[in-house]
Design a protein around this motif. Structure first.
Motif, PDB file in Angstrom:
ATOM      1  N   ILE A  41       0.836  -1.201   0.000  1.00  0.00           N
ATOM      2  CA  ILE A  41       0.000   0.000   0.000  1.00  0.00           C
ATOM      3  C   ILE A  41       0.872   1.253   0.000  1.00  0.00           C
ATOM      4  O   ILE A  41       0.619   2.195  -0.746  1.00  0.00           O
ATOM      5  N   ASN A  42       1.909   1.254   0.839  1.00  0.00           N
ATOM      6  CA  ASN A  42       2.754   2.434   0.968  1.00  0.00           C
ATOM      7  C   ASN A  42       4.118   2.041   1.521  1.00  0.00           C
ATOM      8  O   ASN A  42       4.243   1.032   2.209  1.00  0.00           O
ATOM      9  N   THR A  43       5.115   2.850   1.203  1.00  0.00           N
ATOM     10  CA  THR A  43       6.462   2.676   1.747  1.00  0.00           C
ATOM     11  C   THR A  43       6.857   3.968   2.446  1.00  0.00           C
ATOM     12  O   THR A  43       6.796   5.039   1.849  1.00  0.00           O
ATOM     13  N   ILE A  44       7.250   3.848   3.714  1.00  0.00           N
ATOM     14  CA  ILE A  44       7.645   5.021   4.498  1.00  0.00           C
ATOM     15  C   ILE A  44       9.009   4.749   5.105  1.00  0.00           C
ATOM     16  O   ILE A  44       9.151   3.873   5.960  1.00  0.00           O
ATOM     17  N   ASN A  45      10.032   5.475   4.651  1.00  0.00           N
ATOM     18  CA  ASN A  45      11.405   5.322   5.132  1.00  0.00           C
ATOM     19  C   ASN A  45      11.887   3.872   5.067  1.00  0.00           C
ATOM     20  O   ASN A  45      12.576   3.395   5.961  1.00  0.00           O
ATOM     21  N   GLY A  46      11.484   3.143   4.038  1.00  0.00           N
ATOM     22  CA  GLY A  46      11.905   1.759   3.877  1.00  0.00           C
ATOM     23  C   GLY A  46      10.978   0.750   4.521  1.00  0.00           C
ATOM     24  O   GLY A  46      10.996  -0.422   4.180  1.00  0.00           O
ATOM     25  N   ASN A  47      10.155   1.192   5.466  1.00  0.00           N
ATOM     26  CA  ASN A  47       9.173   0.307   6.088  1.00  0.00           C
ATOM     27  C   ASN A  47       7.938   0.246   5.192  1.00  0.00           C
ATOM     28  O   ASN A  47       7.645   1.196   4.474  1.00  0.00           O
ATOM     29  N   LEU A  48       7.230  -0.875   5.234  1.00  0.00           N
ATOM     30  CA  LEU A  48       6.118  -1.058   4.323  1.00  0.00           C
ATOM     31  C   LEU A  48       4.793  -1.250   5.043  1.00  0.00           C
ATOM     32  O   LEU A  48       4.748  -1.853   6.116  1.00  0.00           O
ATOM     33  N   ILE A  49       3.735  -0.753   4.416  1.00  0.00           N
ATOM     34  CA  ILE A  49       2.376  -1.070   4.822  1.00  0.00           C
ATOM     35  C   ILE A  49       1.836  -1.973   3.726  1.00  0.00           C
ATOM     36  O   ILE A  49       1.820  -1.614   2.553  1.00  0.00           O
ATOM     37  N   VAL A  50       1.437  -3.186   4.124  1.00  0.00           N
ATOM     38  CA  VAL A  50       1.073  -4.223   3.180  1.00  0.00           C
ATOM     39  C   VAL A  50      -0.352  -4.682   3.446  1.00  0.00           C
ATOM     40  O   VAL A  50      -0.776  -4.783   4.597  1.00  0.00           O
ATOM     41  N   ASN A  51      -1.090  -4.953   2.376  1.00  0.00           N
ATOM     42  CA  ASN A  51      -2.422  -5.536   2.501  1.00  0.00           C
ATOM     43  C   ASN A  51      -2.286  -7.033   2.270  1.00  0.00           C
ATOM     44  O   ASN A  51      -1.957  -7.470   1.174  1.00  0.00           O
ATOM     45  N   VAL A  52      -2.505  -7.821   3.321  1.00  0.00           N
ATOM     46  CA  VAL A  52      -2.415  -9.274   3.231  1.00  0.00           C
ATOM     47  C   VAL A  52      -3.638  -9.866   3.923  1.00  0.00           C
ATOM     48  O   VAL A  52      -3.972  -9.472   5.038  1.00  0.00           O
ATOM     49  N   LYS A  53      -4.334 -10.752   3.231  1.00  0.00           N
ATOM     50  CA  LYS A  53      -5.562 -11.379   3.759  1.00  0.00           C
ATOM     51  C   LYS A  53      -6.558 -10.331   4.238  1.00  0.00           C
ATOM     52  O   LYS A  53      -7.085 -10.413   5.353  1.00  0.00           O
ATOM     53  N   GLU A  54      -6.818  -9.332   3.401  1.00  0.00           N
ATOM     54  CA  GLU A  54      -7.805  -8.277   3.701  1.00  0.00           C
ATOM     55  C   GLU A  54      -7.464  -7.447   4.934  1.00  0.00           C
ATOM     56  O   GLU A  54      -8.331  -6.803   5.507  1.00  0.00           O
ATOM     57  N   THR A  55      -6.201  -7.485   5.367  1.00  0.00           N
ATOM     58  CA  THR A  55      -5.766  -6.743   6.543  1.00  0.00           C
ATOM     59  C   THR A  55      -4.522  -5.936   6.217  1.00  0.00           C
ATOM     60  O   THR A  55      -3.641  -6.402   5.507  1.00  0.00           O
ATOM     61  N   ARG A  56      -4.447  -4.740   6.737  1.00  0.00           N
ATOM     62  CA  ARG A  56      -3.249  -3.918   6.567  1.00  0.00           C
ATOM     63  C   ARG A  56      -2.268  -4.222   7.693  1.00  0.00           C
ATOM     64  O   ARG A  56      -2.640  -4.206   8.860  1.00  0.00           O
ATOM     65  N   VAL A  57      -1.017  -4.493   7.282  1.00  0.00           N
ATOM     66  CA  VAL A  57       0.017  -4.835   8.240  1.00  0.00           C
ATOM     67  C   VAL A  57       1.240  -3.970   7.943  1.00  0.00           C
ATOM     68  O   VAL A  57       1.638  -3.840   6.791  1.00  0.00           O
ATOM     69  N   ALA A  58       1.825  -3.389   8.980  1.00  0.00           N
ATOM     70  CA  ALA A  58       3.064  -2.630   8.827  1.00  0.00           C
ATOM     71  C   ALA A  58       4.235  -3.531   9.209  1.00  0.00           C
ATOM     72  O   ALA A  58       4.205  -4.174  10.262  1.00  0.00           O
ATOM     73  N   ILE A  59       5.230  -3.607   8.320  1.00  0.00           N
ATOM     74  CA  ILE A  59       6.411  -4.417   8.612  1.00  0.00           C
ATOM     75  C   ILE A  59       7.666  -3.604   8.321  1.00  0.00           C
ATOM     76  O   ILE A  59       7.659  -2.706   7.485  1.00  0.00           O
ATOM     77  N   SER A  60       8.725  -3.947   9.020  1.00  0.00           N
ATOM     78  CA  SER A  60       9.993  -3.245   8.852  1.00  0.00           C
ATOM     79  C   SER A  60      10.670  -3.666   7.550  1.00  0.00           C
ATOM     80  O   SER A  60      10.323  -4.688   6.954  1.00  0.00           O
ATOM     81  N   ARG A  61      11.633  -2.883   7.134  1.00  0.00           N
ATOM     82  CA  ARG A  61      12.401  -3.190   5.928  1.00  0.00           C
ATOM     83  C   ARG A  61      13.103  -4.551   6.084  1.00  0.00           C
ATOM     84  O   ARG A  61      13.163  -5.323   5.145  1.00  0.00           O
ATOM     85  N   GLU A  62      13.637  -4.820   7.279  1.00  0.00           N
ATOM     86  CA  GLU A  62      14.348  -6.087   7.516  1.00  0.00           C
ATOM     87  C   GLU A  62      13.417  -7.277   7.341  1.00  0.00           C
ATOM     88  O   GLU A  62      13.798  -8.287   6.750  1.00  0.00           O
ATOM     89  N   MET A  63      12.190  -7.182   7.848  1.00  0.00           N
ATOM     90  CA  MET A  63      11.217  -8.265   7.683  1.00  0.00           C
ATOM     91  C   MET A  63      10.816  -8.400   6.215  1.00  0.00           C
ATOM     92  O   MET A  63      10.676  -9.506   5.700  1.00  0.00           O
ATOM     93  N   ALA A  64      10.635  -7.287   5.545  1.00  0.00           N
ATOM     94  CA  ALA A  64      10.222  -7.302   4.138  1.00  0.00           C
ATOM     95  C   ALA A  64      11.286  -7.946   3.256  1.00  0.00           C
ATOM     96  O   ALA A  64      10.954  -8.564   2.241  1.00  0.00           O
ATOM     97  N   MET A  65      12.555  -7.825   3.642  1.00  0.00           N
ATOM     98  CA  MET A  65      13.637  -8.429   2.851  1.00  0.00           C
ATOM     99  C   MET A  65      13.563  -9.967   2.904  1.00  0.00           C
ATOM    100  O   MET A  65      14.066 -10.630   2.024  1.00  0.00           O
ATOM    101  N   LYS A  66      12.921 -10.511   3.920  1.00  0.00           N
ATOM    102  CA  LYS A  66      12.821 -11.964   4.076  1.00  0.00           C
ATOM    103  C   LYS A  66      11.666 -12.573   3.267  1.00  0.00           C
ATOM    104  O   LYS A  66      11.554 -13.765   3.137  1.00  0.00           O
ATOM    105  N   ILE A  67      10.800 -11.699   2.722  1.00  0.00           N
ATOM    106  CA  ILE A  67       9.633 -12.165   1.954  1.00  0.00           C
ATOM    107  C   ILE A  67       9.952 -12.012   0.465  1.00  0.00           C
ATOM    108  O   ILE A  67      10.178 -10.913  -0.025  1.00  0.00           O
TER     109      ILE A  67
END
Length: 69
Positions: A41-67
């Motif tokens: 949905i959005n990227t803020i300073n490398g951190n991401l807001i993601v829509n997964v399973k109809e839910t918005r989840v904020a994850i860090s850049r480090e976590m996002a690199m693992k997906i």
């Protein structure tokens, strides 16, 4: 490619989740499972807001690199 390189508003399929067993379990509990779909949905300073399973989840850049999508 890692989730950090994904474009916003496009739908992606999760191909792989890396990291330690604890990290994998944490991401699974948030709804990130191999074969599942998500969109950035959005990227803020490398951190991401993601829509997964109809839910918005904020994850860090480090976590996002693992997906991998």
């Amino acid at each position: 490619m890692p989730l950090t390189l994904a474009d916003t508003e496009k739908t992606y399929t999760i191909k792989k989740i890396g990291g330690s067993p604890d990290v994998k379990k944490h991401l699974e509990n948030l709804g990130f499972i191999v074969g599942g779909t998500l969109s950035v949905i959005n990227t803020i300073n490398g951190n991401l807001i993601v829509n997964v399973k109809e839910t918005r989840v904020a994850i860090s850049r480090e976590m996002a690199m693992k997906i991998i999508v």
